[in-house]
Write a protein that holds these residues in place. Structure first.
Motif, mmCIF file in Angstrom:
data_model
loop_
_atom_site.group_PDB
_atom_site.id
_atom_site.type_symbol
_atom_site.label_atom_id
_atom_site.label_comp_id
_atom_site.label_asym_id
_atom_site.label_seq_id
_atom_site.Cartn_x
_atom_site.Cartn_y
_atom_site.Cartn_z
ATOM 1 N N TYR A 1 -38.731 -43.816 24.819
ATOM 2 C CA TYR A 1 -39.073 -44.354 23.167
ATOM 3 C C TYR A 1 -39.019 -43.571 22.050
ATOM 4 C CZ TYR A 1 -40.585 -49.353 25.174
ATOM 5 O OH TYR A 1 -41.290 -50.531 25.470
ATOM 6 N N ALA A 2 -39.994 -42.279 21.992
ATOM 7 C CA ALA A 2 -39.246 -41.092 21.317
ATOM 8 C C ALA A 2 -37.621 -40.626 21.329
ATOM 9 C CB ALA A 2 -40.492 -40.115 21.188
ATOM 10 N N LEU B 1 -35.060 -42.817 20.167
ATOM 11 C CA LEU B 1 -35.175 -42.873 18.115
ATOM 12 C C LEU B 1 -34.826 -41.071 18.283
ATOM 13 C CD1 LEU B 1 -38.638 -44.225 18.160
ATOM 14 C CD2 LEU B 1 -36.473 -45.108 17.023
ATOM 15 N N VAL B 2 -34.692 -40.176 18.528
ATOM 16 C CA VAL B 2 -33.898 -39.327 17.913
ATOM 17 C C VAL B 2 -33.071 -38.959 18.640
ATOM 18 C CG1 VAL B 2 -33.776 -36.543 18.978
ATOM 19 C CG2 VAL B 2 -36.324 -37.828 18.570
ATOM 20 N N LEU B 3 -31.873 -39.851 19.243
ATOM 21 C CA LEU B 3 -30.577 -39.084 19.249
ATOM 22 C C LEU B 3 -30.493 -40.577 18.911
ATOM 23 C CD1 LEU B 3 -30.870 -39.976 23.184
ATOM 24 C CD2 LEU B 3 -30.341 -37.817 21.814
ATOM 25 N N LEU B 4 -31.101 -42.185 18.454
ATOM 26 C CA LEU B 4 -30.636 -42.862 17.296
ATOM 27 C C LEU B 4 -30.554 -42.442 15.552
ATOM 28 C CD1 LEU B 4 -32.030 -46.115 18.292
ATOM 29 C CD2 LEU B 4 -29.337 -45.569 18.529
ATOM 30 N N ALA B 5 -31.363 -41.692 15.490
ATOM 31 C CA ALA B 5 -30.947 -40.515 14.451
ATOM 32 C C ALA B 5 -29.882 -39.672 14.335
ATOM 33 C CB ALA B 5 -32.869 -39.765 13.886
ATOM 34 N N GLY B 6 -30.447 -38.749 15.243
ATOM 35 C CA GLY B 6 -29.098 -38.488 15.785
ATOM 36 C C GLY B 6 -27.712 -38.866 15.064
ATOM 37 N N LEU B 7 -27.444 -39.848 15.453
ATOM 38 C CA LEU B 7 -26.103 -40.811 15.468
ATOM 39 C C LEU B 7 -26.066 -41.396 13.877
ATOM 40 C CD1 LEU B 7 -26.219 -42.287 18.917
ATOM 41 C CD2 LEU B 7 -24.456 -40.739 18.224
ATOM 42 N N VAL B 8 -26.660 -41.466 13.642
ATOM 43 C CA VAL B 8 -26.197 -41.628 12.184
ATOM 44 C C VAL B 8 -26.831 -40.696 11.255
ATOM 45 C CG1 VAL B 8 -27.862 -42.931 10.302
ATOM 46 C CG2 VAL B 8 -28.857 -44.200 12.933
ATOM 47 N N ILE B 9 -27.167 -39.610 11.155
ATOM 48 C CA ILE B 9 -26.791 -38.103 10.534
ATOM 49 C C ILE B 9 -25.293 -38.166 10.667
ATOM 50 C CG2 ILE B 9 -27.542 -35.659 10.965
ATOM 51 C CD1 ILE B 9 -30.614 -36.693 10.842
ATOM 52 N N VAL B 10 -25.569 -37.814 12.784
ATOM 53 C CA VAL B 10 -23.400 -37.245 12.683
ATOM 54 C C VAL B 10 -22.653 -38.318 12.073
ATOM 55 C CG1 VAL B 10 -21.493 -37.469 13.604
ATOM 56 C CG2 VAL B 10 -24.408 -36.355 14.514
#
Length: 51
Positions: free
Chosen positions: A16-17, A20-29
């Protein structure tokens, strides 16, 4: 309420963690790319108006 994960709790929570980190990275990119594209389009429009 969190379900009982048993002996796999560590693996499930780390998955899960990581997700969430990968999703946050995609949003930032995506946000950075959007800003860059918007700036490029504004520069093109400005050059078009000046010409």
């Amino acid at each position: 309420m969190m379900p009982e994960l048993g002996k796999y709790a560590g693996e499930v929570l780390s998955s899960y963690a990581a997700s969430l980190v990968l999703l946050a990275g995609l949003v930032i990119v995506s946000l950075r790319a959007s800003r860059k594209a918007k700036a490029a389009l504004e520069a093109l429009e400005k050059g078009r108006q000046d010409g």
